[in-house]
Design an enzyme around this catalytic site. Structure first.
Site, PDB file in Angstrom:
ATOM      1  N   TYR A 197       0.846  -1.199   0.000  1.00 49.05           N
ATOM      2  CA  TYR A 197       0.000   0.000   0.000  1.00 49.05           C
ATOM      3  C   TYR A 197       0.881   1.248   0.000  1.00 49.05           C
ATOM      4  O   TYR A 197       0.698   2.149   0.806  1.00 49.05           O
ATOM      5  CB  TYR A 197      -0.919  -0.029   1.226  1.00 49.05           C
ATOM      6  CG  TYR A 197      -1.769  -1.285   1.258  1.00 49.05           C
ATOM      7  CD1 TYR A 197      -2.791  -1.479   0.329  1.00 49.05           C
ATOM      8  CD2 TYR A 197      -1.525  -2.292   2.180  1.00 49.05           C
ATOM      9  CE1 TYR A 197      -3.548  -2.637   0.331  1.00 49.05           C
ATOM     10  CE2 TYR A 197      -2.281  -3.462   2.185  1.00 49.05           C
ATOM     11  CZ  TYR A 197      -3.286  -3.622   1.257  1.00 49.05           C
ATOM     12  OH  TYR A 197      -4.034  -4.778   1.242  1.00 49.05           O
ATOM     13  N   TRP A 234     -12.758 -11.266  -8.287  1.00 51.47           N
ATOM     14  CA  TRP A 234     -13.980 -11.762  -7.612  1.00 51.47           C
ATOM     15  C   TRP A 234     -15.224 -11.568  -8.458  1.00 51.47           C
ATOM     16  O   TRP A 234     -16.193 -12.316  -8.327  1.00 51.47           O
ATOM     17  CB  TRP A 234     -14.154 -11.126  -6.229  1.00 51.47           C
ATOM     18  CG  TRP A 234     -13.143 -11.643  -5.246  1.00 51.47           C
ATOM     19  CD1 TRP A 234     -12.479 -10.912  -4.309  1.00 51.47           C
ATOM     20  CD2 TRP A 234     -12.656 -12.996  -5.117  1.00 51.47           C
ATOM     21  NE1 TRP A 234     -11.613 -11.726  -3.613  1.00 51.47           N
ATOM     22  CE2 TRP A 234     -11.703 -13.004  -4.084  1.00 51.47           C
ATOM     23  CE3 TRP A 234     -12.919 -14.191  -5.782  1.00 51.47           C
ATOM     24  CZ2 TRP A 234     -11.022 -14.156  -3.694  1.00 51.47           C
ATOM     25  CZ3 TRP A 234     -12.244 -15.343  -5.394  1.00 51.47           C
ATOM     26  CH2 TRP A 234     -11.312 -15.309  -4.368  1.00 51.47           C
ATOM     27  N   ASP A 260      -5.928  -4.495   9.536  1.00 45.55           N
ATOM     28  CA  ASP A 260      -4.812  -5.055  10.312  1.00 45.55           C
ATOM     29  C   ASP A 260      -5.295  -6.060  11.352  1.00 45.55           C
ATOM     30  O   ASP A 260      -5.382  -5.765  12.545  1.00 45.55           O
ATOM     31  CB  ASP A 260      -3.984  -3.959  10.974  1.00 45.55           C
ATOM     32  CG  ASP A 260      -2.632  -4.522  11.422  1.00 45.55           C
ATOM     33  OD1 ASP A 260      -2.493  -5.761  11.405  1.00 45.55           O
ATOM     34  OD2 ASP A 260      -1.753  -3.742  11.780  1.00 45.55           O
ATOM     35  N   PHE A 261      -5.626  -7.262  10.851  1.00 43.73           N
ATOM     36  CA  PHE A 261      -6.205  -8.302  11.709  1.00 43.73           C
ATOM     37  C   PHE A 261      -5.193  -8.939  12.661  1.00 43.73           C
ATOM     38  O   PHE A 261      -5.555  -9.738  13.501  1.00 43.73           O
ATOM     39  CB  PHE A 261      -6.866  -9.380  10.860  1.00 43.73           C
ATOM     40  CG  PHE A 261      -6.171  -9.609   9.546  1.00 43.73           C
ATOM     41  CD1 PHE A 261      -4.873 -10.107   9.512  1.00 43.73           C
ATOM     42  CD2 PHE A 261      -6.805  -9.300   8.343  1.00 43.73           C
ATOM     43  CE1 PHE A 261      -4.232 -10.311   8.306  1.00 43.73           C
ATOM     44  CE2 PHE A 261      -6.158  -9.494   7.130  1.00 43.73           C
ATOM     45  CZ  PHE A 261      -4.866 -10.005   7.103  1.00 43.73           C
ATOM     46  N   HIS A 314      -2.243 -16.890   2.222  1.00 45.94           N
ATOM     47  CA  HIS A 314      -1.130 -17.112   1.285  1.00 45.94           C
ATOM     48  C   HIS A 314      -0.073 -15.991   1.347  1.00 45.94           C
ATOM     49  O   HIS A 314       0.994 -16.128   0.781  1.00 45.94           O
ATOM     50  CB  HIS A 314      -1.644 -17.326  -0.150  1.00 45.94           C
ATOM     51  CG  HIS A 314      -2.156 -16.099  -0.841  1.00 45.94           C
ATOM     52  ND1 HIS A 314      -2.489 -16.092  -2.179  1.00 45.94           N
ATOM     53  CD2 HIS A 314      -2.397 -14.837  -0.391  1.00 45.94           C
ATOM     54  CE1 HIS A 314      -2.904 -14.884  -2.520  1.00 45.94           C
ATOM     55  NE2 HIS A 314      -2.859 -14.108  -1.448  1.00 45.94           N
ATOM     56  N   ASP A 315      -0.395 -14.909   2.044  1.00 41.96           N
ATOM     57  CA  ASP A 315       0.581 -13.809   2.183  1.00 41.96           C
ATOM     58  C   ASP A 315       1.611 -14.074   3.273  1.00 41.96           C
ATOM     59  O   ASP A 315       2.626 -13.369   3.347  1.00 41.96           O
ATOM     60  CB  ASP A 315      -0.135 -12.509   2.590  1.00 41.96           C
ATOM     61  CG  ASP A 315      -0.926 -11.890   1.445  1.00 41.96           C
ATOM     62  OD1 ASP A 315      -0.717 -12.286   0.291  1.00 41.96           O
ATOM     63  OD2 ASP A 315      -1.765 -11.004   1.734  1.00 41.96           O
ATOM     64  N   ASN A 359       4.671 -16.184  -7.164  1.00 42.32           N
ATOM     65  CA  ASN A 359       4.268 -14.783  -7.049  1.00 42.32           C
ATOM     66  C   ASN A 359       4.263 -14.344  -5.583  1.00 42.32           C
ATOM     67  O   ASN A 359       4.659 -13.226  -5.251  1.00 42.32           O
ATOM     68  CB  ASN A 359       2.877 -14.591  -7.672  1.00 42.32           C
ATOM     69  CG  ASN A 359       2.542 -13.144  -7.866  1.00 42.32           C
ATOM     70  OD1 ASN A 359       3.369 -12.361  -8.345  1.00 42.32           O
ATOM     71  ND2 ASN A 359       1.353 -12.747  -7.465  1.00 42.32           N
TER      72      ASN A 359
HETATM   73  C1  LIG Z   1      -4.409  -9.905  -0.844  1.00 43.75           C
HETATM   74  S1  LIG Z   1      -5.473  -8.847   0.099  1.00 43.75           S
HETATM   75  C2  LIG Z   1      -6.953  -9.791   0.014  1.00 43.75           C
HETATM   76  C3  LIG Z   1      -8.175  -8.935   0.055  1.00 43.75           C
HETATM   77  C4  LIG Z   1      -9.513  -9.657  -0.163  1.00 43.75           C
HETATM   78  N1  LIG Z   1      -9.789 -10.582   0.910  1.00 43.75           N
HETATM   79  C5  LIG Z   1      -9.550 -10.343  -1.506  1.00 43.75           C
HETATM   80  O1  LIG Z   1      -9.491 -11.581  -1.595  1.00 43.75           O
HETATM   81  O2  LIG Z   1      -9.633  -9.645  -2.525  1.00 43.75           O
HETATM   82  C6  LIG Z   1      -4.813  -9.010   1.680  1.00 43.75           C
HETATM   83  C7  LIG Z   1      -5.589  -8.432   2.839  1.00 43.75           C
HETATM   84  O3  LIG Z   1      -4.763  -8.523   3.995  1.00 43.75           O
HETATM   85  C8  LIG Z   1      -4.858  -7.344   4.757  1.00 43.75           C
HETATM   86  N2  LIG Z   1      -3.630  -7.144   5.550  1.00 43.75           N
HETATM   87  C9  LIG Z   1      -3.557  -7.147   6.899  1.00 43.75           C
HETATM   88  N3  LIG Z   1      -2.332  -6.942   7.302  1.00 43.75           N
HETATM   89  C10 LIG Z   1      -1.569  -6.795   6.221  1.00 43.75           C
HETATM   90  C11 LIG Z   1      -0.193  -6.539   6.005  1.00 43.75           C
HETATM   91  N4  LIG Z   1       0.666  -6.365   7.020  1.00 43.75           N
HETATM   92  N5  LIG Z   1       0.245  -6.477   4.737  1.00 43.75           N
HETATM   93  C12 LIG Z   1      -0.603  -6.657   3.701  1.00 43.75           C
HETATM   94  N6  LIG Z   1      -1.923  -6.898   3.834  1.00 43.75           N
HETATM   95  C13 LIG Z   1      -2.394  -6.952   5.081  1.00 43.75           C
HETATM   96  C14 LIG Z   1      -5.123  -6.247   3.753  1.00 43.75           C
HETATM   97  O4  LIG Z   1      -5.814  -5.174   4.348  1.00 43.75           O
HETATM   98  C15 LIG Z   1      -5.983  -6.979   2.715  1.00 43.75           C
HETATM   99  O5  LIG Z   1      -7.349  -6.879   3.099  1.00 43.75           O
END
Ligand SMILES: C[S@@+](CC[C@H](N)C(=O)[O-])C[C@H]1O[C@@H](n2cnc3c(N)ncnc32)[C@H](O)[C@@H]1O
Length: 298
Positions: A147, A164, A189-190, A208-209, A255
């Protein structure tokens, strides 16, 4: 050369030139070729396209003809000159504002993902994302990398949304979600913010992140917040049990290597994350599309 060698050479060229095809698609989207042709009252010749886009006559002609060969554009001859129009594929998937448009995802892929992929060998060597080399942002600061500006944030979110629009219905239909009256689609920020109480948490393209350790931490937090009898719906592209397919999911996993801390996983790997957090009855369903669904209960 025997025919098997011919096939090997053909395949090798196809792989080696794959990036050129992607770049033609990205460049045509960047330049606005498909919007211009969608708005024109009739097919345009390359001089008209180049003058309206402000692009070079030579580059424009080469790009348009390559798009024709890729079935992104169609050409006809009018007054001895080639004129170009969008194909059905372009009108459906490439023009901004079309209900099935993938344009924002393609812009994101071209401007961000591709730049990280240029450093794939280094990513494999180092085992970490390539934001430092691609954009001068430290690899640990994933959030600020993804971001890094309001424009970038919007492009990323709009790109995610493109997918989606095409694939959301099939992942949501994978399980009967009617037993879950209150559903929370988790974002933001979960890791730190308090989680709202819900019957079902959707984690779409989130796990997956992250590393296994961070996924476990997040799933434990979710388990604590989840109402009894509730659950979690993980939406991701599932690898085959042996981890060696499908190709698209393997590419997505790379990726994740070049862009995040995570990876795509097999059903067994998701089970191994969900069970220690306390979730039970883990069910994995493949949708036949790019994304699949895993449902687990508290
Ligand atoms: C790849 S996006 C997926 C968004 C949505 N669920 C979708 O499938 O389109 C990752 C999500 O993780 C959240 N997130 C929380 N902490 C994060 C972090 N440290 N870095 C990146 N994304 C983060 C972002 O706000 C975002 O909603």
């Amino acid at each position: 050369m025997c025919s098997q060698e011919d096939e090997g050479y053909r395949l090798l060229k196809e792989y080696a030139n794959g990036f050129m095809v992607s770049q033609v698609l990205f460049a045509a989207c960047e330049l606005g070729v498909f919007e211009l042709l969608a708005e024109a009252l009739e097919p345009l010749d390359s001089a008209a396209v180049s003058s309206r886009l402000g692009s070079s006559p030579r580059g424009t002609e080469l790009l348009l003809d390559t798009c024709v060969s890729l079935k992104l554009l169609q050409a006809a001859v009018r007054g001895g000159k080639a004129v170009y129009a969008n194909t059905e594929l372009a009108s459906t998937y490439l023009v901004r504002g079309s209900p099935r448009s993938q344009r924002d995802m393609l812009l994101y892929s071209g401007r961000t993902a591709y730049v990280c992929w240029c450093h794939l060998a280094e990513a494999v060597r180092e085992g970490r994302n390539q934001y430092p080399k691609a954009f001068g942002i430290p690899s640990e600061e994933l959030f600020s990398a993804i971001y890094r500006s309001e424009d970038e944030r919007l492009r990323f979110m709009e790109g995610l949304q493109d997918v989606w629009r095409l694939e959301g219905a099939s992942v949501l239909a994978a399980f009967d979600l009617s037993p879950f009256p209150l559903i929370c689609d988790l974002g933001g920020d979960f890791f730190k913010d308090p989680l709202p109480e819900a019957d079902l948490y959707i984690l779409a393209r989130v796990l997956h992140d992250w590393t296994d350790a961070k996924c476990c931490h997040l799933l434990q937090r979710l388990y604590r917040a989840c109402r009894t009898g509730g659950g979690v719906l993980v939406i991701e592209s599932l690898l085959d049990a042996d981890g060696r397919g499908p190709l698209t999911t393997l590419l997505y996993s790379l990726n994740m290597l070049v862009q995040t801390e995570g990876r795509e996983r097999t059903p067994a790997q998701y089970r191994a994350l969900l069970a220690p957090a306390g979730f039970r009855d883990v069910q994995c369903r493949r949708t036949g599309g790019t994304y699949d669904a895993v449902l687990a209960r508290k």
